[in-house]
Scaffold this active site. Structure first.
Site, PDB file in Angstrom:
ATOM      1  N   THR A 294      42.787  27.926  62.997  1.00 11.39           N
ATOM      2  CA  THR A 294      42.841  28.564  64.311  1.00 11.39           C
ATOM      3  C   THR A 294      41.613  28.116  65.094  1.00 11.39           C
ATOM      4  O   THR A 294      40.498  28.109  64.578  1.00 11.39           O
ATOM      5  CB  THR A 294      42.841  30.098  64.182  1.00 11.39           C
TER       6      THR A 294
ATOM      7  N   ARG B 262      49.930  36.019  62.973  1.00  5.18           N
ATOM      8  CA  ARG B 262      50.858  35.223  62.184  1.00  5.18           C
ATOM      9  C   ARG B 262      51.875  36.117  61.473  1.00  5.18           C
ATOM     10  O   ARG B 262      53.083  35.821  61.442  1.00  5.18           O
ATOM     11  CB  ARG B 262      50.087  34.378  61.174  1.00  5.18           C
TER      12      ARG B 262
ATOM     13  N   ILE C 183      37.987  33.867  62.307  1.00  4.67           N
ATOM     14  CA  ILE C 183      39.325  33.338  62.557  1.00  4.67           C
ATOM     15  C   ILE C 183      39.614  32.305  61.473  1.00  4.67           C
ATOM     16  O   ILE C 183      38.709  31.790  60.835  1.00  4.67           O
ATOM     17  CB  ILE C 183      39.474  32.724  63.972  1.00  4.67           C
ATOM     18  N   ASP C 184      40.894  32.019  61.254  1.00  2.00           N
ATOM     19  CA  ASP C 184      41.289  31.114  60.186  1.00  2.00           C
ATOM     20  C   ASP C 184      40.773  29.698  60.415  1.00  2.00           C
ATOM     21  O   ASP C 184      40.477  29.294  61.546  1.00  2.00           O
ATOM     22  CB  ASP C 184      42.822  31.063  60.071  1.00  2.00           C
ATOM     23  N   LYS C 185      40.724  28.932  59.339  1.00  2.00           N
ATOM     24  CA  LYS C 185      40.261  27.545  59.400  1.00  2.00           C
ATOM     25  C   LYS C 185      41.023  26.743  60.451  1.00  2.00           C
ATOM     26  O   LYS C 185      40.426  25.968  61.205  1.00  2.00           O
ATOM     27  CB  LYS C 185      40.417  26.891  58.021  1.00  2.00           C
TER      28      LYS C 185
END
Length: 311
Positions: free
Chosen positions: A151, A248, A147-149
């Site tokens: 998130t 997103r 998962i993104d930084k």
């Protein structure tokens, strides 16, 4: 891009500048093209005259023009030793095969060239004493999905290669259950819906993903409205697929970008936020050994609860 291995010691990458690259500094253009390499590492390559435009080496401040053909020589990667670090981890579940970790905001999942410390992987190496699946290499030991930084939420980690293969197959078959919470701009007429739109690299900006009907990979997101406010909505998103930045990109594509998302939202938030309001809340899968279905949930982080209270 065209790749060519050179004597097994380095690789050469050639690509033509796209419209989104024109009049940009070349250091920014190649940073967008090589998302797995750090900006400082790419600056080093430029200084060593390994980046060429029309066969002439260029400096970092060179402005890319229409029709430019860019060639980069990337030195052979010497795999560094990733240090184990005593980082506080929120372990939701652990056994001999797997871990489920609740990742905080602003933590990168795994190291990348030029950035080898402070990541979730550094903490996992310390916690597990190095006993992690090596299928994804030295940079991503044990990591099955990311998962993104910015998130927050649940990530599945594998200690053994048997567990890794079993769970990777579940991800491939879209049988892993993943539910996210998000706060988005705008209000909805319908209480729920689905977005079935392929996702690929944005042709105008390589740092971003986009809905691409020609070359994108299939992507499906189901959403449900939980609560509506004045100009905002709290929603749940369930993923059928797991493309990069899927929620997103999909929510932006229907006019409901995530609050705080400065990459895809392009709206100035009136709240003080660090990245998008997105939380991986629920994770369900079949255990690789017991073959029993397991499901875990992580509570909304404090910043998310605070925003809901304000709204």
């Amino acid at each position: 891009m065209a790749y060519e291995e050179l004597d097994g010691k380095e690789r050469e990458v050639v690509f033509e500048a796209s419209e989104g690259d024109w009049d940009e500094r070349i250091d920014k253009v190649i940073a967008a093209a090589f998302t797995d390499l750090s900006r400082s590492y790419l600056q080093k390559i430029i200084k060593e005259e390994q980046v060429f435009v029309h066969e002439k080496s260029v400096k970092a401040n060179y402005r890319v023009k229409e029709g430019d053909v860019i060639r980069c020589r990337i030195p052979a990667c010497v795999e560094p030793e990733i240090p184990a670090e005593d980082i506080l981890l929120d372990i939701v579940y652990e056994d001999e095969e797997i871990l489920v970790v609740n990742k905080p905001k602003d933590m990168v999942v795994h190291p990348a060239p030029g950035h080898y410390s402070g990541t979730l992987v550094n903490g996992l190496l310390h916690h597990c004493k190095g006993n992690l699946s090596g299928i994804n290499g030295v940079f991503r030991p044990g990591i099955v999905h990311r998962i993104d930084k910015d998130t927050t939420g649940l990530l599945l980690v594998c200690k053994t290669e048997t567990a890794h293969r079993f769970l990777a197959e579940q991800l491939k078959e879209h049988t892993v259950q993943r539910a996210y919470r998000a706060i988005v701009y705008g209000n909805f007429d319908a209480e729920e819906g689905s977005i079935d739109a392929p996702i690929g690299r944005d042709k105008k900006d390589r740092k971003k993903m986009a809905v691409c009907y020609q070359n994108g990979k299939p992507a499906v997101t189901h959403y449900r409205v939980l609560q509506q406010f004045d100009g905002y909505a709290h929603i749940e998103c369930r993923l059928e697929t797991g493309r990069t930045h899927q929620i997103r990109v999909h929510m932006t594509s229907i006019g409901h970008p995530l609050l705080g998302d400065e990459v895809y939202g392009k709206r100035q938030s009136k709240f003080k936020l660090e990245g998008q309001c997105l939380h991986a809340m629920t994770l369900g899968f079949v255990h690789p050994v017991t073959k029993e279905y397991m499901e875990f949930s992580a509570p909304l982080p404090d910043y998310f609860e605070h925003l809901l209270t304000i709204l």
